[in-house]
Design a protein around this motif. Structure first.
Motif, mmCIF file in Angstrom:
data_model
loop_
_atom_site.group_PDB
_atom_site.id
_atom_site.type_symbol
_atom_site.label_atom_id
_atom_site.label_comp_id
_atom_site.label_asym_id
_atom_site.label_seq_id
_atom_site.Cartn_x
_atom_site.Cartn_y
_atom_site.Cartn_z
ATOM 1 N N LEU A 175 -8.816 -7.020 -2.263
ATOM 2 C CA LEU A 175 -8.438 -7.370 -3.189
ATOM 3 C C LEU A 175 -8.746 -4.975 -3.332
ATOM 4 C CD1 LEU A 175 -11.602 -9.859 -3.513
ATOM 5 C CD2 LEU A 175 -9.369 -9.909 -3.978
ATOM 6 N N ARG B 73 -8.349 -1.667 -2.100
ATOM 7 C CA ARG B 73 -7.293 -0.177 -0.763
ATOM 8 C C ARG B 73 -8.342 0.303 -0.556
ATOM 9 N NH1 ARG B 73 -2.086 -0.741 -4.609
ATOM 10 N NH2 ARG B 73 -1.979 -3.156 -4.299
ATOM 11 N N TYR C 110 0.741 -7.776 4.571
ATOM 12 C CA TYR C 110 -0.528 -8.328 3.793
ATOM 13 C C TYR C 110 0.055 -9.580 3.888
ATOM 14 C CZ TYR C 110 3.023 -8.265 0.149
ATOM 15 O OH TYR C 110 4.339 -8.607 -0.860
ATOM 16 N N ARG C 111 0.896 -10.297 3.838
ATOM 17 C CA ARG C 111 0.970 -12.013 3.524
ATOM 18 C C ARG C 111 1.182 -12.729 4.882
ATOM 19 N NH1 ARG C 111 4.959 -13.386 -0.079
ATOM 20 N NH2 ARG C 111 6.849 -11.872 -1.080
ATOM 21 N N ARG D 12 -3.241 -12.284 5.192
ATOM 22 C CA ARG D 12 -3.654 -13.396 4.112
ATOM 23 C C ARG D 12 -3.386 -14.518 4.618
ATOM 24 N NH1 ARG D 12 -2.116 -9.849 -1.790
ATOM 25 N NH2 ARG D 12 -2.357 -7.593 -1.153
ATOM 26 N N SER D 13 -2.970 -14.928 5.603
ATOM 27 C CA SER D 13 -2.594 -15.927 5.742
ATOM 28 C C SER D 13 -3.953 -16.862 6.820
ATOM 29 C CB SER D 13 -1.242 -16.792 5.993
ATOM 30 O OG SER D 13 -0.380 -16.150 4.961
ATOM 31 N N GLN E 250 -5.055 -23.807 -5.145
ATOM 32 C CA GLN E 250 -5.105 -22.896 -4.320
ATOM 33 C C GLN E 250 -4.152 -23.206 -3.087
ATOM 34 O OE1 GLN E 250 -7.289 -20.380 -5.691
ATOM 35 N NE2 GLN E 250 -6.895 -19.350 -3.085
ATOM 36 N N TYR F 227 -0.388 -21.708 -3.553
ATOM 37 C CA TYR F 227 -0.151 -19.943 -3.335
ATOM 38 C C TYR F 227 -0.383 -19.750 -2.088
ATOM 39 C CZ TYR F 227 -2.423 -19.530 -8.060
ATOM 40 O OH TYR F 227 -2.950 -19.065 -9.446
ATOM 41 N N PHE F 228 -0.772 -20.885 -1.258
ATOM 42 C CA PHE F 228 -0.569 -19.932 -0.073
ATOM 43 C C PHE F 228 1.211 -20.523 0.222
ATOM 44 C CE2 PHE F 228 -4.885 -18.696 -0.127
ATOM 45 C CZ PHE F 228 -4.695 -18.062 0.195
ATOM 46 N N VAL G 292 -6.110 -15.493 -7.383
ATOM 47 C CA VAL G 292 -4.524 -15.043 -6.818
ATOM 48 C C VAL G 292 -4.782 -13.841 -6.329
ATOM 49 C CG1 VAL G 292 -2.201 -14.178 -8.063
ATOM 50 C CG2 VAL G 292 -4.452 -15.592 -8.928
ATOM 51 N N LEU G 293 -5.127 -13.230 -5.904
ATOM 52 C CA LEU G 293 -4.958 -11.672 -5.563
ATOM 53 C C LEU G 293 -5.633 -11.958 -3.776
ATOM 54 C CD1 LEU G 293 -7.445 -9.322 -7.856
ATOM 55 C CD2 LEU G 293 -4.492 -10.087 -7.898
ATOM 56 N N PRO H 230 -0.881 -14.895 -1.020
ATOM 57 C CA PRO H 230 0.003 -13.845 0.316
ATOM 58 C C PRO H 230 1.097 -14.231 -0.985
ATOM 59 C CG PRO H 230 0.089 -16.225 1.053
ATOM 60 C CD PRO H 230 -1.704 -16.141 -0.058
ATOM 61 N N LEU H 231 0.852 -13.341 -1.971
ATOM 62 C CA LEU H 231 1.627 -13.038 -3.325
ATOM 63 C C LEU H 231 3.104 -11.673 -3.528
ATOM 64 C CD1 LEU H 231 0.277 -15.811 -5.967
ATOM 65 C CD2 LEU H 231 2.262 -15.584 -4.557
ATOM 66 N N SER H 232 3.574 -11.459 -3.606
ATOM 67 C CA SER H 232 3.871 -10.607 -4.001
ATOM 68 C C SER H 232 4.295 -9.951 -5.552
ATOM 69 C CB SER H 232 5.444 -9.677 -3.363
ATOM 70 O OG SER H 232 6.568 -10.316 -3.804
ATOM 71 N N TYR H 233 3.287 -8.742 -5.835
ATOM 72 C CA TYR H 233 3.600 -8.483 -6.719
ATOM 73 C C TYR H 233 4.818 -8.568 -7.957
ATOM 74 C CZ TYR H 233 6.512 -4.569 -4.523
ATOM 75 O OH TYR H 233 7.678 -3.896 -4.350
ATOM 76 N N GLU I 97 6.497 -11.363 -7.043
ATOM 77 C CA GLU I 97 6.190 -12.944 -7.200
ATOM 78 C C GLU I 97 5.281 -12.950 -8.388
ATOM 79 O OE1 GLU I 97 7.673 -13.897 -3.029
ATOM 80 O OE2 GLU I 97 5.517 -13.986 -3.415
ATOM 81 N N LEU J 137 1.452 -3.243 -10.861
ATOM 82 C CA LEU J 137 0.809 -4.898 -9.983
ATOM 83 C C LEU J 137 1.098 -4.317 -8.582
ATOM 84 C CD1 LEU J 137 2.939 -7.814 -11.908
ATOM 85 C CD2 LEU J 137 0.666 -7.487 -11.811
ATOM 86 N N ARG J 138 2.918 -3.431 -8.619
ATOM 87 C CA ARG J 138 2.193 -3.172 -6.929
ATOM 88 C C ARG J 138 1.729 -2.283 -7.392
ATOM 89 N NH1 ARG J 138 7.612 0.662 -4.826
ATOM 90 N NH2 ARG J 138 7.033 0.234 -2.470
ATOM 91 N N SER J 139 1.368 -0.821 -7.463
ATOM 92 C CA SER J 139 -0.105 -0.049 -7.773
ATOM 93 C C SER J 139 -1.280 -0.497 -7.230
ATOM 94 C CB SER J 139 -0.063 0.668 -8.589
ATOM 95 O OG SER J 139 -0.542 0.240 -9.903
ATOM 96 N N GLY J 140 -1.773 -2.091 -8.167
ATOM 97 C CA GLY J 140 -3.154 -2.764 -7.918
ATOM 98 C C GLY J 140 -3.989 -2.407 -8.821
#
Lengths: 304, 260
Positions: free
Chosen positions: A54, A56, A73-74, A77-78, A102, A105-106, B99-100, B103-106, B108, B252-255
């Protein structure tokens, strides 16, 4: 070789001119029940947010179960489930809809429904399944947050002040549930303001103070490594005592005084001699180990 | 070790899309019915007042001219509102973290939000069109062109909605975005008139308004006539869609304002 559940290396975070984290490094091994303590503003939430992706980090590396939280990150986060401190919820959805979302999302579909049902059962939410989140009590919302964090069965669970502001009954239920997760093999990272909670539940503890690790050790070691013991004097020490004795006083009650006594043998003898000079006899003094709270207050300077 | 998500999380993105759709459907009185009714009121007021006196394109009634513009206005405003209000509301409530944390990319994230915005825009557009068709004869010159412009336009506004939602820190910011950018651009884009009827200076100004091309090309699909070539409108719409999409993806990519 198994990866540590959490691996933090020289993590720094700056928000403008504020240095929230200053080179934090520690590891949490798989299966540990780890406590992260610190006063408000110590950087605990920032650190958790970095683990969760959340926030960096300005520099340094963080890995969850061996996965870098930025590059992988995928995967990272999993592997982690975060129960946030704030009671956040989406007022548009019911408990079941939120868990399904939720879980989705995973990448998990209907095959996960059985586990979601089990979560509702374990967290005593089955009756509230079709209730809108907006209508739930604070305690119930807290349970939903825990369920949401566990939808993907993460091996690492972070509980960020889970018992803040909850009633005694729910606090006990949450402790019990955290123990159950731990018994089931989850690695638990707990942050809390209730030090007795950390003392009774955690194997190892890190104390964060002003963005740095002030102490990191096994709970008992942390207490024994501390440079003093606590002397309980069965009388109230007045104001006409030498300054080095008065500055060692931790607290006073109606009938006793708690005082910091050096652990090192020679210094302890000197101190006890000074106490006897002001009339404190041996049978009036009992020495004990400090509680975690007393260690915490000493390390973070909050008792000064 | 349990690995749930591979190189892509298509199901995760699909879930986010479905959640965004469910969100606007749950409040369909506000998100679908209300814009339909207010657009119908525009049609009744302006259509009745100017029907007999104003002819914009020879051979076409004023209400026939007005309908595509009103449909596009409703479509554009709702496509914009979908992503922008959802993102801002989630940020304000704090539930954006759900959502954040996933494991979703920007990309997606972007696809789910733009997809839901397009769907809401199209649903509102169809709803307005159906109600209008019940009271006025609606001409349909080219259904493929109508669909193409509907999709492109809601895509443009959906991407702009993501940008506005991320950029806004409070409802005041979003309201400023809507009232000082979106509303003037839609009202001054030829919904109620042809820009050919404007003085040269205002005609020139109108050609810098991207919403003008969205409406003009869309109207060509209904009437077979327009102020500028529908190909030109299509190119402009496409360029705006690409540009705004790239900007929203970059945010989205930069956050930016999402990840600290």
């Amino acid at each position: 070789m198994t990866s540590p559940a959490l691996d933090l290396v020289q993590v720094e975070k700056q928000f403008g001119t504020t240095h929230a984290l200053r080179g934090v490094s520690f590891r949490v091994e798989q299966g540990e029940f780890f406590g992260l303590l610190g006063p408000n503003g110590a950087g605990k939430s920032t650190l958790i947010n970095i683990m969760a992706g959340l926030v960096r980090a300005t520099s340094g590396q963080v890995a969850v179960m061996g996965y870098d939280v930025v590059r992988q990150y995928r995967d990272s986060r999993s592997q982690i489930g975060i129960v946030p401190q704030e009671l956040v919820y989406d007022p548009f959805f019911t408990v079941w809809e939120m868990l399904k979302i939720q879980s989705g999302y995973f990448g998990l579909g209907r095959e996960n429904d059985e586990w979601l049902d089990e979560l509702l059962e374990i967290l005593k939410l089955t009756e509230k399944r079709d209730e809108n989140l907006h209508n739930l009590s604070g305690g119930m919302k807290r349970r939903v947050l825990i369920a949401q964090a566990l939808v993907h069965r993460p091996p690492v669970v972070v509980l960020d002040e889970p018992t803040a502001g909850v009633d005694v009954e729910l606090r006990r239920a949450l402790w019990e549930f955290a123990h159950r997760l731990h018994r089931d093999g989850h690695t638990i990272l707990l942050t809390t303001h209730y030090l007795e909670e950390a003392e009774s539940m955690c194997d190892r503890i890190a104390i964060l103070d002003r963005g740095k690790v002030a102490a990191l050790s096994d709970k008992q070691e942390l207490i024994f490594q501390n440079s003093y013991r606590v002397g309980v004097v069965e009388r109230v020490l007045g104001s006409n005592i030498p300054q080095h004795v008065s500055t060692a006083i931790i607290s006073r009650s109606r009938s006793s005084t708690q005082i910091r006594v050096p652990r090192e043998q020679r210094l302890q003898q000197q101190f006890l001699q000074q106490l006897s000079e002001i009339g404190v006899t041996e049978d009036q003094l009992q020495l004990r180990e400090p509680t975690l709270e007393e260690v915490f207050l000493t390390l973070t300077g909050e008792d000064r | 070790m349990r690995q749930i998500v591979g190189a892509h999380n298509i199901y995760g993105s699909w879930t986010l899309f479905r959640k965004e759709v469910l969100r606007f459907l749950k409040v369909s009185i506000q998100t679908v019915l209300a814009p339909t009714v207010s657009t119908l009121l525009y049609l009744l007021v302006f259509g009745v007042v100017f029907e007999e006196t104003v002819v914009v394109y020879e051979g076409h009634s004023y209400s026939g001219f007005l309908i595509p513009g009103l449909v596009m206005m409703a479509l554009a405003q709702n496509a914009f509102a979908n992503g922008s209000s959802s993102i801002l509301q989630s940020k304000m409530n704090g539930n954006i973290i759900f959502v954040l944390l996933a494991p979703l990319s920007y990309i997606e994230f972007y696809l789910a939000f733009v997809g839901a915005a397009i769907l809401r825009g199209v649903v509102v557009g169809i709803s307005v069109l159906l109600v209008a068709a019940a009271v006025i004869r609606v001409e349909l010159y080219s259904i493929p062109l109508i669909l193409l412009f509907a999709l492109l336009s809601s895509g443009v506004m959906g991407a702009l909605g993501i940008i506005a939602g991320i950029w806004s820190d409070k409802y005041d910011h979003l309201s400023a975005f809507q009232n000082f950018i979106i509303l003037p651009l839609t009202f001054l884009s030829g919904v109620f008139y042809s820009i050919q009827d404007l003085p040269p200076f205002w005609q020139q100004i109108s050609t810098y308004n991207p919403v003008f091309y969205l409406i003009d090309g869309f109207r060509y699909g209904f009437l077979g006539v327009s102020d500028v070539s529908y190909i030109q409108s299509m190119v402009v719409a496409l360029l705006f869609f690409i540009g705004l999409s790239l900007l929203s993806i970059a945010m989205l990519r930069s956050g930016y304002k999402l990840r600290g």
